[in-house]
Design a protein around this motif. Structure first.
Motif, PDB file in Angstrom:
ATOM      1  N   ARG A 421     -87.661  -2.719 -46.004  1.00  8.61           N
ATOM      2  CA  ARG A 421     -88.444  -3.665 -45.209  1.00  8.61           C
ATOM      3  C   ARG A 421     -87.884  -5.073 -45.347  1.00  8.61           C
ATOM      4  O   ARG A 421     -87.665  -5.781 -44.345  1.00  8.61           O
ATOM      5  CB  ARG A 421     -89.904  -3.612 -45.671  1.00  8.61           C
ATOM      6  N   LEU A 422     -87.618  -5.490 -46.594  1.00  7.38           N
ATOM      7  CA  LEU A 422     -87.089  -6.830 -46.823  1.00  7.38           C
ATOM      8  C   LEU A 422     -85.648  -6.956 -46.332  1.00  7.38           C
ATOM      9  O   LEU A 422     -85.266  -7.993 -45.775  1.00  7.38           O
ATOM     10  CB  LEU A 422     -87.174  -7.185 -48.311  1.00  7.38           C
ATOM     11  N   LEU A 423     -84.862  -5.906 -46.536  1.00  5.48           N
ATOM     12  CA  LEU A 423     -83.458  -5.975 -46.112  1.00  5.48           C
ATOM     13  C   LEU A 423     -83.338  -6.194 -44.610  1.00  5.48           C
ATOM     14  O   LEU A 423     -82.479  -6.955 -44.144  1.00  5.48           O
ATOM     15  CB  LEU A 423     -82.730  -4.692 -46.516  1.00  5.48           C
ATOM     16  N   ARG A 424     -84.207  -5.544 -43.852  1.00  6.07           N
ATOM     17  CA  ARG A 424     -84.150  -5.709 -42.399  1.00  6.07           C
ATOM     18  C   ARG A 424     -84.509  -7.141 -42.011  1.00  6.07           C
ATOM     19  O   ARG A 424     -83.884  -7.732 -41.124  1.00  6.07           O
ATOM     20  CB  ARG A 424     -85.098  -4.724 -41.717  1.00  6.07           C
ATOM     21  N   ALA A 425     -85.509  -7.704 -42.693  1.00  7.08           N
ATOM     22  CA  ALA A 425     -85.898  -9.087 -42.390  1.00  7.08           C
ATOM     23  C   ALA A 425     -84.798 -10.069 -42.775  1.00  7.08           C
ATOM     24  O   ALA A 425     -84.492 -11.010 -42.030  1.00  7.08           O
ATOM     25  CB  ALA A 425     -87.194  -9.422 -43.129  1.00  7.08           C
ATOM     26  N   ILE A 426     -84.184  -9.848 -43.928  1.00 13.35           N
ATOM     27  CA  ILE A 426     -83.126 -10.743 -44.397  1.00 13.35           C
ATOM     28  C   ILE A 426     -81.951 -10.768 -43.417  1.00 13.35           C
ATOM     29  O   ILE A 426     -81.314 -11.806 -43.200  1.00 13.35           O
ATOM     30  CB  ILE A 426     -82.666 -10.312 -45.812  1.00 13.35           C
ATOM     31  N   ALA A 427     -81.678  -9.625 -42.808  1.00 16.47           N
ATOM     32  CA  ALA A 427     -80.550  -9.533 -41.870  1.00 16.47           C
ATOM     33  C   ALA A 427     -80.849 -10.151 -40.508  1.00 16.47           C
ATOM     34  O   ALA A 427     -79.947 -10.302 -39.678  1.00 16.47           O
ATOM     35  CB  ALA A 427     -80.159  -8.061 -41.694  1.00 16.47           C
ATOM     36  N   HIS A 428     -82.105 -10.525 -40.280  1.00 15.39           N
ATOM     37  CA  HIS A 428     -82.470 -11.097 -38.985  1.00 15.39           C
ATOM     38  C   HIS A 428     -81.736 -12.424 -38.781  1.00 15.39           C
ATOM     39  O   HIS A 428     -81.689 -13.266 -39.681  1.00 15.39           O
ATOM     40  CB  HIS A 428     -83.989 -11.327 -38.916  1.00 15.39           C
ATOM     41  N   PRO A 429     -81.160 -12.650 -37.611  1.00 13.51           N
ATOM     42  CA  PRO A 429     -80.342 -13.852 -37.402  1.00 13.51           C
ATOM     43  C   PRO A 429     -81.081 -15.179 -37.484  1.00 13.51           C
ATOM     44  O   PRO A 429     -80.448 -16.218 -37.639  1.00 13.51           O
ATOM     45  CB  PRO A 429     -79.761 -13.643 -35.995  1.00 13.51           C
ATOM     46  N   HIS A 430     -82.412 -15.163 -37.372  1.00 16.22           N
ATOM     47  CA  HIS A 430     -83.141 -16.431 -37.387  1.00 16.22           C
ATOM     48  C   HIS A 430     -83.982 -16.636 -38.647  1.00 16.22           C
ATOM     49  O   HIS A 430     -84.799 -17.555 -38.695  1.00 16.22           O
ATOM     50  CB  HIS A 430     -84.034 -16.529 -36.145  1.00 16.22           C
ATOM     51  N   VAL A 431     -83.786 -15.791 -39.665  1.00 13.67           N
ATOM     52  CA  VAL A 431     -84.518 -15.950 -40.932  1.00 13.67           C
ATOM     53  C   VAL A 431     -83.685 -16.829 -41.867  1.00 13.67           C
ATOM     54  O   VAL A 431     -82.513 -16.549 -42.121  1.00 13.67           O
ATOM     55  CB  VAL A 431     -84.807 -14.585 -41.587  1.00 13.67           C
TER      56      VAL A 431
END
Length: 543
Positions: A421-431
């Motif tokens: 869950r966190l890894l996907r968010a971290i990879a988001h281009p605008h995070v």
């Protein structure tokens, strides 16, 4: 093991009645068990000695209750109670033991705010989440918060903020006039501790138990000094002569670096023998101090004067207690040169989270502010949904100066799912930043399990900063992971997560644990000036 007492039996019926009320059961059944509690607790004759027929002769005791009393007292079982206990979170049951809270209020908090422990409820109070609820209000919330603080403070462990405040109160009422200094776990800035140690100069008037009777009624004399509880906190007073003072300060401070067999008489002598500079107390638990010293010096540790920006703040646009203008002015008054406004996103409905439309209106309100001498960055603390996607669409995220990605819901995942869950968010281009990585609430909620190394490595790869949430209920990222984050080149932001003007001062606790983990100024993103902070957040075009 002795026979079960009448009080213990009565308490079981009280718990059953409260749990049934908590689950919305028939009020007449609830009333019958609570009535049984009132009657049974007042009986003199031991209920454990009664046979079933004798129990039926008691006033207000029918067959159903008589059977339950008999089974509980003779067989040690209470199936109906066990059924309700099994389907109720342990933390919710803990809430029932807090004075001033009843099943109706707890049911409301559980159902409407998803609160399942005393610590979660305390955090909700500090974020003003109770005030909007039906039947609540500021005074009620303040009362509940006070009761919660007392309840949590009375537990075996205490948080650093409770220990610090209570130690200060004790020092103000100190019965002697000689030297005294905080030592032990509090001097080393441990996030939690079982006791506060104070090194005190030998004085005849304070070296006996009767000198402390105005402060505590449970005083014990030990080989080292005096032990007692003050305002719910355990204190250990260690007495020292003037000639032994420096050595006692070294030994009583303790820490992983200390060799208890040392012959050193002072802290300076101890570290000189090792060929090191004097290591500050908070750094004396560092897991690899020699590696740290190969790159840094204690003078490099981040300090309050280094912090230029207030990061991660909430206003009354969501669940904060002060207006946008007041929060910005308060940050300026504290000497900060920039501030980030990061109210909740819409998924945090309990916190009046902002939709894309409201965020754009807030951005306009920020642009319209007329407060000189401080730069205001418009951002959002955006919920990471269970699947790892962000709560807001890319078009609005791309407009924000700062996006802090945090988890606030569905915390009960296994390590694999929580990490993904966190890894996907971290990879988001605008995070830009990961907020309170584990979601823990100290002494109340352990947080979801994550693979810290994977998370930190991903933040390094995608150039995402990690927050140390300075709220003493969180202190998340944990200080033990700061060395690895620094090793991987991940910048750290020390954030108060302020929901009021006074919350900004929580920065102190974030600084304490940051230093404990060896965080240096050059690795702290909000030690940069406003331009440097913004440029670092946006240093890579992740789109």
């Amino acid at each position: 093991m002795g026979k079960i007492t009448n009080k213990e039996i009565a308490d079981q019926f009280k718990l059953l009645g409260e749990l049934m009320e908590l689950h919305g059961e028939n009020k007449f059944k609830v009333r019958s068990y609570l009535s049984a509690y009132q009657k049974l607790r007042k009986l003199d004759a031991p209920l454990a000695d009664f046979e079933r027929e004798e129990l039926l002769e008691l006033e207000g005791v029918g067959k159903a209750i008589a059977d339950k009393i008999y089974r509980l007292s003779h067989e040690g079982t209470f199936p109906q109670l066990e059924e309700y206990v099994d389907k109720t979170p342990v933390g919710v049951i803990d809430l029932l033991s807090i004075r001033g809270l009843g099943p109706k209020k707890i049911r409301q908090f559980w159902q409407e705010l998803n609160i399942e422990s005393p610590g979660e409820l305390l955090y909700a109070c500090k974020e003003n989440r109770l005030v909007p609820l039906k039947g609540m209000g500021q005074k009620t919330q303040d009362k509940i918060e006070a009761q919660l603080e007392f309840h949590l403070q009375s537990a075996e462990w205490i948080r650093i903020d409770q220990a610090s405040a209570t130690a200060q109160n004790l020092l103000e009422r100190w019965p002697g006039r000689g030297r005294k200094v905080i030592t032990g776990d509090l001097r080393r800035n441990m996030p939690v501790m079982k006791a506060v140690d104070i090194l005190a100069e030998n004085e005849p008037e304070i070296m006996k138990a009767n000198a402390w009777e105005d402060l505590s009624d449970k005083i014990e004399e030990t080989e080292e000094g005096i032990t007692f509880r003050f305002e719910g906190v355990l204190f250990r007073i260690i007495f020292s002569s003037d000639e032994n003072w420096s050595q006692q300060l070294l030994l009583s401070t303790k820490g992983e670096l200390l060799d208890s067999t040392t012959s050193a008489n002072t802290e300076e002598e101890f570290f000189t023998q090792k060929g090191w500079p004097i290591i500050p107390p908070e750094l004396r638990d560092h897991p690899n101090i020699e590696q740290w010293l190969s790159k840094y010096h204690p003078d490099d540790l981040v300090e309050r004067k280094d912090i230029q920006g207030m990061v991660h703040l909430h206003t009354d646009w969501s669940d904060g207690g002060a207006s946008l203008e007041d929060m910005v002015q308060a940050a300026k008054d504290r000497g900060f040169s920039y501030i980030t406004i990061t109210d909740h996103s819409a998924a945090a409905f309990y916190a009046n989270g902002l939709s894309a439309e409201r965020l754009r209106h807030q951005r306009q309100a920020i642009d319209d502010l007329e407060i000189e001498g401080i730069r205001v960055f418009a951002g959002c603390e955006v919920d990471i949904m269970p699947s790892g996607i962000m709560d807001l669409d890319d078009d609005i995220l791309s407009e924000l100066d700062i996006v802090i990605a945090s988890v606030h819901s569905q915390l009960r995942m296994d390590e694999k799912k929580a990490t993904e869950r966190l890894l996907r968010a971290i990879a988001h281009p605008h995070v830009h930043m990961l907020g309170h990585p584990t979601g823990r609430l100290i002494l109340s909620r352990p947080g979801y399990p994550i693979d810290h190394r994977q998370i930190i490595d991903a933040c390094a790869e995608h150039q995402v900063t990690i927050e140390i949430n300075a709220n003493p209920l969180r202190l998340d990222l944990d200080w033990k992971w700061i060395p690895y984050a620094m090793q991987q080149g991940v910048m750290i932001s020390i954030n108060p997560d302020a929901h009021s003007k006074s919350n900004m001062d929580l920065l102190e606790y974030g600084l304490r644990v940051a230093r404990k983990g060896g965080l240096v100024k050059s690795m702290c993103i909000n030690a940069l000036d406003a331009d440097g902070f913004y440029q670092h957040l946006h240093r890579k075009d992740k789109g």
